[in-house]
Design an enzyme around this catalytic site. Structure first.
Site, short mmCIF file in Angstrom:
data_model
loop_
_atom_site.label_atom_id
_atom_site.label_comp_id
_atom_site.label_asym_id
_atom_site.label_seq_id
_atom_site.Cartn_x
_atom_site.Cartn_y
_atom_site.Cartn_z
N ASP A 31 0.82 -1.21 0.00
CA ASP A 31 0.00 0.00 0.00
C ASP A 31 0.85 1.27 0.00
O ASP A 31 0.59 2.22 -0.72
CB ASP A 31 -0.85 -0.03 1.28
CG ASP A 31 -2.27 0.41 1.02
OD1 ASP A 31 -2.60 0.73 -0.13
OD2 ASP A 31 -3.06 0.44 1.98
N LYS A 56 -10.83 7.34 9.95
CA LYS A 56 -10.79 7.60 8.51
C LYS A 56 -9.33 7.50 8.07
O LYS A 56 -8.55 8.42 8.27
CB LYS A 56 -11.34 9.02 8.25
CG LYS A 56 -11.86 9.25 6.84
CD LYS A 56 -10.83 9.22 5.79
CE LYS A 56 -10.09 10.30 5.24
NZ LYS A 56 -9.28 9.81 4.08
N GLY A 98 -1.53 15.03 9.61
CA GLY A 98 -1.44 15.27 8.17
C GLY A 98 -0.88 16.64 7.89
O GLY A 98 -0.07 17.18 8.66
N SER A 99 -1.34 17.23 6.79
CA SER A 99 -0.77 18.50 6.34
C SER A 99 -1.28 19.69 7.14
O SER A 99 -2.39 19.65 7.70
CB SER A 99 -1.10 18.70 4.86
OG SER A 99 -2.49 18.83 4.70
N ALA A 105 -2.32 22.50 5.94
CA ALA A 105 -3.49 23.10 5.30
C ALA A 105 -4.77 22.40 5.75
O ALA A 105 -5.75 23.06 6.11
CB ALA A 105 -3.34 23.02 3.77
N GLY A 131 -5.07 20.51 8.43
CA GLY A 131 -5.17 20.73 9.88
C GLY A 131 -5.84 22.05 10.19
O GLY A 131 -6.71 22.15 11.06
N SER A 132 -5.46 23.07 9.45
CA SER A 132 -6.04 24.39 9.67
C SER A 132 -7.53 24.40 9.32
O SER A 132 -8.35 24.97 10.05
CB SER A 132 -5.25 25.40 8.81
OG SER A 132 -5.87 26.63 8.82
N GLU A 146 -1.37 16.97 14.52
CA GLU A 146 0.06 16.64 14.36
C GLU A 146 0.38 16.91 12.89
O GLU A 146 -0.11 16.21 12.01
CB GLU A 146 0.27 15.19 14.74
CG GLU A 146 1.65 14.93 15.26
CD GLU A 146 2.62 14.68 14.14
OE1 GLU A 146 3.06 15.68 13.52
OE2 GLU A 146 2.93 13.52 13.89
N CYS A 162 6.90 12.96 9.25
CA CYS A 162 6.61 14.32 9.73
C CYS A 162 7.81 14.92 10.46
O CYS A 162 8.05 16.11 10.40
CB CYS A 162 5.38 14.32 10.60
SG CYS A 162 5.45 13.09 11.90
N GLU A 198 8.14 21.50 3.75
CA GLU A 198 8.38 20.06 3.64
C GLU A 198 8.45 19.61 2.19
O GLU A 198 7.65 20.06 1.38
CB GLU A 198 7.22 19.29 4.27
CG GLU A 198 7.13 19.36 5.76
CD GLU A 198 5.96 18.53 6.28
OE1 GLU A 198 6.21 17.61 7.04
OE2 GLU A 198 4.81 18.82 5.91
#
Ligand code: NAP
Ligand code: MG
Length: 492
Positions: free
Chosen positions: A91, A177, A230-231, A233, A235-236, A252, A286, A385
């Site tokens: 995967d 998810k 995750g990212s 963007a 997260g925000s 995170e 990360c 990143e």
């Protein structure tokens, strides 16, 4: 491989009747199809998680009872570790040995939080010493409620474990998810929960796109907390959505973690840890130490050794013997990394090695391990990143300059220091604005220790007791003990 989602203790088709392709990044082959979940699936999953929480007694179970479920899940992960590791390679693309480590850590995480669940029984109440002796006050910790856990594709089962294990230990119910890129092992986790006899609705797993199922989960008013990795963007946007109904959030969100290499270090060890810090898990980490600062007197020496060793890294299918660098997770990630490297070169960064798709493969998202130097301090490459096997390196003269450059970032997840001077290590570690500081190493991660970032790297901490606390609400229970009437409205 599973073909259905898991809601309320049942395997179901998505209400959307749509499917998405599961792609093996080593071969670009479609190896499976999974349900493309929709808002209705999230409604069903949240309703099930709410019933399990509000009506069916999961929060009232003892820590010991919850620990028994967690241990059964841990045992099932261990018993199936070979198959799970292979699924993870298919995967995500990571080398098998890395996947095996992830699976062992995931099982370890369930065992660890089983122990912490039991400790909740041992100290059900904390007595609070009040200055006003007419009152008695104690504090209990209660589960936050229904948790939406949204996870990335870099450590599929392990990221699920970091959220599901403490949430269940606390007495929360969960809708998980997984990332569309890597959903196979999350569904296996649902199967283990089912086999362990976890009550219906306590853990639900819904696959599908972030913009549909992820969004629906984050926006759902039946969810009390979103735990996201995750990212920045996304997260925000999750935080903005959570603001609508004051959901709890823990985030995170990656970083651009610095690695300070001082001239008194062991150079061979520095080269090893620089490589581990950026090429392990293909740099899709990360906390990857992706900005390396090397003291000028050893700069050339370290670079020469680093380039020589980097060129020896065996790239290939994660299932093949001796492979240390697998394909990137997706075509999208490959393109993102490659375009970022090209842009870095356009603003003056020099390529010492790598910088392209690995030419020996005609299929698979393979990218060469890449070293960039002379990366401008204000460039995208130095500040954002890549989330791939790309390290940016600059020299420094003084300790002060190294610390200033290390801290010159909107992120603050991790940092690393190489030096044989333990006093210097301590002094520098205290000045670095990061949630994790590694000395004479980079990346080792422990279930017992707090994980999370300063600044835009996130909010809150996972792992250790901090990870459990983020799924608990403290409640004070205060009793008026005095025989005297209160006497404010009604005079005695
Ligand atoms: P991402 O979009 O933030 O994905 C993380 C998770 O959030 C996935 O499960 C994703 O679902 C889901 N998601 C996406 N959009 C959402 C939305 N609007 N509402 C709720 N959930 C949503 O990250 P990515 O696109 O996979 O990777 C992009 C970058 O994120 C990487 O290059 C890297 O910089 C960073 N990243 C950081 C970490 C980390 O450990 N901190 C991990 C992975 C990536 P789907 O993917 O299924 O759409
Ligand atoms: Mg995949």
């Amino acid at each position: 491989m599973r073909t259905q989602i898991y809601i309320d203790g049942q395997w179901l088709n998505s209400q959307s009747d749509a499917y998405f392709d599961v792609i093996n990044p080593a071969t670009e082959e479609v190896i499976h199809q999974l349900p493309s979940g929709c808002e209705k699936d999230i409604d069903l999953a949240v309703a099930a998680a709410r019933r399990a929480f509000d009506d069916q007694g999961w929060p009232q179970t003892t820590g010991q009872q919850r620990a028994a479920y967690l241990r059964k899940i841990a045992d099932l992960i261990q018993q199936n570790s070979d198959d799970l590791a292979k699924l993870e390679v298919l995967d995500n693309g990571k080398p098998l040995a890395e996947a095996q480590g992830d699976i062992a850590d995931a099982a370890g995480c369930f065992h660890y939080y089983a122990n912490l669940a039991e400790q909740l029984d041992e100290q059900p109440e904390t007595q609070i010493q009040l200055t006003d002796e007419r009152f008695n006050c104690y504090v209990v910790n209660e589960p936050v409620g229904v948790v939406g856990a949204i996870i990335p594709w870099n450590y599929p089962l392990l990221m699920a474990a970091w959220k599901v294990a403490p949430a269940l230990a606390a007495g929360c119910t969960v809708i998980l998810k997984p990332a569309e890129n890597t959903s196979l092992t999350a569904l296996e986790l649902a199967a283990f929960a089912d086999e362990a006899g976890l009550p219906a609705g306590v853990l639900n797993v819904v696959t599908g796109q972030g913009s549909t199922v992820g969004h629906a989960l984050a926006a759902h008013e039946g969810v009390d907390k979103i735990a996201f990795t995750g990212s920045g963007a996304v997260g925000s946007s999750i935080m903005s959505q959570a603001a609508q109904d004051i959901k709890r959030v823990s985030l995170e969100l990656g970083g651009k973690s610095p690695f300070l290499v001082f001239d008194d270090c062991d150079i061979e060890a520095a080269v090893e840890w620089i490589m581990f810090g950026i090429f392990w898990n293909k740099g899709e980490v990360c906390s990857a130490t992706s900005r390396v600062l090397i003291q000028d007197s050893i700069y050339t020496k370290v670079l020469t050794r680093l380039v020589a060793e980097t060129k020896k890294i065996k790239i290939g299918n994660g299932l093949d013997e001796g492979v240390l660098l697998g394909p990137l997770v997706s075509k999208k990630q490959l393109d993102t990394v490659d375009q970022g490297v090209k842009r870095a070169q356009q603003v003056g960064a020099q390529l010492l090695t790598g910088g392209q798709r690995a030419a020996q493969f005609d299929k698979g998202y393979y990218y060469e391990p890449t070293i960039l130097v002379d990366v401008p301090l204000d460039s995208e490459a130095w500040n954002e990143e890549f989330f791939g096997p790309v390290v940016c390196i600059r020299p420094f003269r003084t300790e002060q300059e190294a610390i200033a450059n290390a801290n010159r970032s909107k992120y603050g997840l991790a940092a690393a220091i190489m030096t044989q001077d333990s006093i210097k290590a301590k002094r520098v570690a205290q000045k670095l604005r990061a949630g994790i500081v590694w000395v004479n190493c980079s990346q080792p991660t422990f279930t017992e220790a707090p994980w999370g970032g300063f600044k835009q790297s996130g909010i809150g901490r996972e792992l250790g007791p901090w990870g459990l606390a983020s799924y608990l609400e403290p409640k004070q229970i205060t009793t008026y003990m005095s025989n005297q009437a209160w006497g404010w409205y009604i005079q005695p």
